[in-house]
Design a protein around this motif. Sequence first.
Motif, PDB file in Angstrom:
ATOM      1  N   ASP A 155       6.703  -4.107  -9.208  1.00  0.00           N
ATOM      2  CA  ASP A 155       5.290  -4.450  -9.112  1.00  0.00           C
ATOM      3  C   ASP A 155       4.473  -3.988 -10.313  1.00  0.00           C
ATOM      4  OD1 ASP A 155       5.971  -1.923  -8.158  1.00  0.00           O
ATOM      5  OD2 ASP A 155       4.388  -1.836  -6.656  1.00  0.00           O
ATOM      6  N   GLY A 156       5.104  -3.915 -11.477  1.00  0.00           N
ATOM      7  CA  GLY A 156       4.365  -3.770 -12.718  1.00  0.00           C
ATOM      8  C   GLY A 156       3.888  -2.373 -13.029  1.00  0.00           C
ATOM      9  N   ILE A 157       3.093  -2.285 -14.109  1.00  0.00           N
ATOM     10  CA  ILE A 157       2.673  -0.986 -14.625  1.00  0.00           C
ATOM     11  C   ILE A 157       1.813  -0.214 -13.639  1.00  0.00           C
ATOM     12  CG2 ILE A 157       0.639  -1.911 -15.783  1.00  0.00           C
ATOM     13  CD1 ILE A 157       1.171   0.087 -18.056  1.00  0.00           C
ATOM     14  N   GLY A 158       1.100  -0.907 -12.759  1.00  0.00           N
ATOM     15  CA  GLY A 158       0.297  -0.232 -11.744  1.00  0.00           C
ATOM     16  C   GLY A 158       1.043  -0.067 -10.438  1.00  0.00           C
ATOM     17  N   SER A 159       2.366   0.049 -10.497  1.00  0.00           N
ATOM     18  CA  SER A 159       3.243   0.039  -9.332  1.00  0.00           C
ATOM     19  C   SER A 159       2.840   1.032  -8.232  1.00  0.00           C
ATOM     20  CB  SER A 159       4.670   0.355  -9.773  1.00  0.00           C
ATOM     21  OG  SER A 159       5.521   0.547  -8.664  1.00  0.00           O
ATOM     22  N   ALA A 160       2.602   0.485  -7.040  1.00  0.00           N
ATOM     23  CA  ALA A 160       2.350   1.339  -5.881  1.00  0.00           C
ATOM     24  C   ALA A 160       3.633   2.030  -5.440  1.00  0.00           C
ATOM     25  CB  ALA A 160       1.781   0.505  -4.739  1.00  0.00           C
ATOM     26  N   VAL A 161       4.775   1.371  -5.664  1.00  0.00           N
ATOM     27  CA  VAL A 161       6.056   1.985  -5.306  1.00  0.00           C
ATOM     28  C   VAL A 161       6.320   3.198  -6.189  1.00  0.00           C
ATOM     29  CG1 VAL A 161       8.546   1.629  -5.123  1.00  0.00           C
ATOM     30  CG2 VAL A 161       6.977  -0.228  -4.513  1.00  0.00           C
ATOM     31  N   ARG A 162       6.122   3.046  -7.501  1.00  0.00           N
ATOM     32  CA  ARG A 162       6.341   4.181  -8.395  1.00  0.00           C
ATOM     33  C   ARG A 162       5.385   5.322  -8.094  1.00  0.00           C
ATOM     34  NH1 ARG A 162       4.602   2.281 -13.148  1.00  0.00           N
ATOM     35  NH2 ARG A 162       2.632   3.375 -12.850  1.00  0.00           N
ATOM     36  N   SER A 163       4.142   5.016  -7.780  1.00  0.00           N
ATOM     37  CA  SER A 163       3.159   6.066  -7.498  1.00  0.00           C
ATOM     38  C   SER A 163       3.611   6.954  -6.354  1.00  0.00           C
ATOM     39  CB  SER A 163       1.802   5.441  -7.170  1.00  0.00           C
ATOM     40  OG  SER A 163       1.275   4.764  -8.288  1.00  0.00           O
ATOM     41  N   GLN A 164       4.292   6.374  -5.359  1.00  0.00           N
ATOM     42  CA  GLN A 164       4.766   7.165  -4.230  1.00  0.00           C
ATOM     43  C   GLN A 164       6.123   7.800  -4.518  1.00  0.00           C
ATOM     44  OE1 GLN A 164       4.578   5.097  -0.487  1.00  0.00           O
ATOM     45  NE2 GLN A 164       5.754   6.657   0.611  1.00  0.00           N
ATOM     46  N   LEU A 165       7.011   7.053  -5.180  1.00  0.00           N
ATOM     47  CA  LEU A 165       8.350   7.546  -5.452  1.00  0.00           C
ATOM     48  C   LEU A 165       8.360   8.616  -6.534  1.00  0.00           C
ATOM     49  CD1 LEU A 165      11.464   7.221  -5.007  1.00  0.00           C
ATOM     50  CD2 LEU A 165      11.396   5.495  -6.839  1.00  0.00           C
ATOM     51  N   THR A 173      18.129   9.965  -6.015  1.00  0.00           N
ATOM     52  CA  THR A 173      18.308   8.585  -5.578  1.00  0.00           C
ATOM     53  C   THR A 173      18.130   8.467  -4.074  1.00  0.00           C
ATOM     54  OG1 THR A 173      19.816   8.082  -7.394  1.00  0.00           O
ATOM     55  CG2 THR A 173      19.912   6.644  -5.479  1.00  0.00           C
ATOM     56  N   ARG A 174      17.411   7.448  -3.679  1.00  0.00           N
ATOM     57  CA  ARG A 174      17.225   7.122  -2.266  1.00  0.00           C
ATOM     58  C   ARG A 174      17.199   5.593  -2.150  1.00  0.00           C
ATOM     59  NH1 ARG A 174      12.032   7.764   0.709  1.00  0.00           N
ATOM     60  NH2 ARG A 174      12.936   5.806   1.445  1.00  0.00           N
ATOM     61  N   ASN A 175      16.858   5.062  -0.998  1.00  0.00           N
ATOM     62  CA  ASN A 175      16.897   3.608  -0.821  1.00  0.00           C
ATOM     63  C   ASN A 175      15.604   2.924  -1.262  1.00  0.00           C
ATOM     64  OD1 ASN A 175      15.393   4.669   1.277  1.00  0.00           O
ATOM     65  ND2 ASN A 175      16.244   3.303   2.847  1.00  0.00           N
ATOM     66  N   VAL A 176      14.954   3.517  -2.240  1.00  0.00           N
ATOM     67  CA  VAL A 176      13.800   2.928  -2.920  1.00  0.00           C
ATOM     68  C   VAL A 176      14.060   3.075  -4.415  1.00  0.00           C
ATOM     69  CG1 VAL A 176      11.314   3.030  -3.336  1.00  0.00           C
ATOM     70  CG2 VAL A 176      12.226   3.524  -1.049  1.00  0.00           C
ATOM     71  N   ASP A 218      -2.772  -6.266   4.194  1.00  0.00           N
ATOM     72  CA  ASP A 218      -3.260  -7.108   5.289  1.00  0.00           C
ATOM     73  C   ASP A 218      -2.841  -6.595   6.656  1.00  0.00           C
ATOM     74  OD1 ASP A 218      -0.571  -7.670   5.308  1.00  0.00           O
ATOM     75  OD2 ASP A 218      -0.770  -9.823   4.918  1.00  0.00           O
ATOM     76  N   GLY A 219      -2.206  -5.412   6.690  1.00  0.00           N
ATOM     77  CA  GLY A 219      -1.789  -4.822   7.953  1.00  0.00           C
ATOM     78  C   GLY A 219      -0.374  -5.157   8.370  1.00  0.00           C
ATOM     79  N   SER A 220       0.278  -6.054   7.660  1.00  0.00           N
ATOM     80  CA  SER A 220       1.646  -6.428   7.997  1.00  0.00           C
ATOM     81  C   SER A 220       2.630  -5.449   7.373  1.00  0.00           C
ATOM     82  CB  SER A 220       1.947  -7.848   7.505  1.00  0.00           C
ATOM     83  OG  SER A 220       1.882  -7.914   6.089  1.00  0.00           O
ATOM     84  N   THR A 256       0.824  -1.202   0.000  1.00  0.00           N
ATOM     85  CA  THR A 256       0.000   0.000   0.000  1.00  0.00           C
ATOM     86  C   THR A 256       0.862   1.259   0.000  1.00  0.00           C
ATOM     87  OG1 THR A 256      -0.154  -0.068   2.428  1.00  0.00           O
ATOM     88  CG2 THR A 256      -1.930  -1.139   1.151  1.00  0.00           C
ATOM     89  N   HIS A 257       1.960   1.248   0.772  1.00  0.00           N
ATOM     90  CA  HIS A 257       2.857   2.394   0.823  1.00  0.00           C
ATOM     91  C   HIS A 257       4.126   2.001   1.564  1.00  0.00           C
ATOM     92  CE1 HIS A 257       0.826   2.561   4.725  1.00  0.00           C
ATOM     93  NE2 HIS A 257       1.831   3.309   5.173  1.00  0.00           N
ATOM     94  N   TYR A 258       5.096   2.887   1.533  1.00  0.00           N
ATOM     95  CA  TYR A 258       6.319   2.673   2.306  1.00  0.00           C
ATOM     96  C   TYR A 258       6.632   3.936   3.106  1.00  0.00           C
ATOM     97  CZ  TYR A 258       8.585   5.307  -1.490  1.00  0.00           C
ATOM     98  OH  TYR A 258       8.929   6.267  -2.405  1.00  0.00           O
ATOM     99  N   GLU A 259       7.519   3.798   4.088  1.00  0.00           N
ATOM    100  CA  GLU A 259       7.928   4.947   4.897  1.00  0.00           C
ATOM    101  C   GLU A 259       9.364   4.756   5.360  1.00  0.00           C
ATOM    102  OE1 GLU A 259       6.077   5.429   8.692  1.00  0.00           O
ATOM    103  OE2 GLU A 259       5.918   3.267   9.063  1.00  0.00           O
ATOM    104  N   ASP A 260      10.026   5.865   5.639  1.00  0.00           N
ATOM    105  CA  ASP A 260      11.363   5.831   6.207  1.00  0.00           C
ATOM    106  C   ASP A 260      11.278   5.630   7.709  1.00  0.00           C
ATOM    107  OD1 ASP A 260      12.819   6.365   3.796  1.00  0.00           O
ATOM    108  OD2 ASP A 260      12.114   8.435   3.927  1.00  0.00           O
ATOM    109  N   VAL A 261      12.197   4.847   8.236  1.00  0.00           N
ATOM    110  CA  VAL A 261      12.298   4.668   9.679  1.00  0.00           C
ATOM    111  C   VAL A 261      13.734   4.969  10.082  1.00  0.00           C
ATOM    112  CG1 VAL A 261      10.431   2.992   9.815  1.00  0.00           C
ATOM    113  CG2 VAL A 261      12.759   2.195   9.419  1.00  0.00           C
ATOM    114  N   PRO A 262      13.972   5.304  11.358  1.00  0.00           N
ATOM    115  CA  PRO A 262      15.329   5.672  11.794  1.00  0.00           C
ATOM    116  C   PRO A 262      16.361   4.596  11.441  1.00  0.00           C
ATOM    117  CG  PRO A 262      13.729   6.189  13.505  1.00  0.00           C
ATOM    118  CD  PRO A 262      12.982   5.425  12.455  1.00  0.00           C
ATOM    119  N   GLY A 263      17.556   5.059  11.156  1.00  0.00           N
ATOM    120  CA  GLY A 263      18.628   4.132  10.839  1.00  0.00           C
ATOM    121  C   GLY A 263      18.812   3.876   9.365  1.00  0.00           C
ATOM    122  N   GLY A 264      18.163   4.688   8.517  1.00  0.00           N
ATOM    123  CA  GLY A 264      18.309   4.503   7.084  1.00  0.00           C
ATOM    124  C   GLY A 264      17.582   3.303   6.532  1.00  0.00           C
ATOM    125  N   VAL A 265      16.567   2.849   7.245  1.00  0.00           N
ATOM    126  CA  VAL A 265      15.798   1.664   6.848  1.00  0.00           C
ATOM    127  C   VAL A 265      14.484   2.105   6.224  1.00  0.00           C
ATOM    128  CG1 VAL A 265      14.631  -0.418   7.716  1.00  0.00           C
ATOM    129  CG2 VAL A 265      16.875   0.228   8.613  1.00  0.00           C
TER     130      VAL A 265
END
Length: 337
Positions: free
Chosen positions: A54-64, A256-259, A41-43, A25-34
Amino acid sequence: MDRLTFRQTLAAGLDDVVHYGKRLTHYEDVPGGVVRAHFADGSSAEGDVLVGADGIGSAVRSQLLPNAQTFDTSLRLIYGRTPLTPARRELLADFAIVTGPSARSMVLGVFEFENDPRHVAGSLGLSTSFTDVGDYVMWGLVVPAEDVGEESPTGTAPGEESPTGTAVDEEPLTGTAVDEEPLTGTAVDEESPTGTATGEEPLTGSALDEESLIGAALKLTSGWHPGVHGLIEEAVPSSLTLLSLHSSIPVDAWRTRNVTLLGDAAHAMFPAGGGTAIALRDAAELRQALHTVTTGTSHLLPALATYESAMRSYSASAVRESYLMAERLGAPPWPAP
């Protein structure tokens, strides 16, 4: 190469690494460069690098890259797979394109296994069992959107959401897999090694079932060679699906970042035969970049920047070249900048 067999090869020995049934669904930065990836599903999961493949409908690209643009080519693909018989083998070349009237064309490819895939895994030292799909003819009938009862999206600006397209993690209403090789009947994020073919999206707006797709394909090829009708009539029912064909506008450099991105998520292209090869090149380039990090010869961000720069360069020309085939098959001209 058969797509399912290829994916089973790539996944061999990774049962404890690859997890199915997850939709990002999305990603976020957490302390420590992670970076932390969140799923529907909440995990969640954390890592040093998140790779959006994750393909043409990439959720990662939509955020990045929220301004990255994909667009509908106005072409639709009725895909099917038909068992290969000696008579069909005599009739067909290994690969062919049949051009018909009214901007309709059919792509044909013969898939023959030199060895029984069920017995090959052991000889290759792979801890997997290949599915025996048998020899077959892959065929794809490419037609204008209007031919399957849709309005042409020609007037839709690149980057706008197509009214018929879905993200790769969604399941099409026809009940078939989101896949160029839909053999399993499951969606991408269910337990299956299958995936989405380059530049293709399932159509949720279509109520066409397998029988209707056969009928539509026969009607759209009225007057064509009887051998074409035989392929359509004897198609494996579970293989039939209707796909929307898309492409993308190459993007300029980003910070450039870690995504990062790979394959269709980075550079979706019209399925003209080169998309898979480019995605594999991405994987090889990214592996090499990460290897320099693990060996201590480079830091993470410079290594990823090197990968992204190379990927943008070779993929931009591949995306544009693939669209030449779309134009040949009746798509509108490449969008003006």
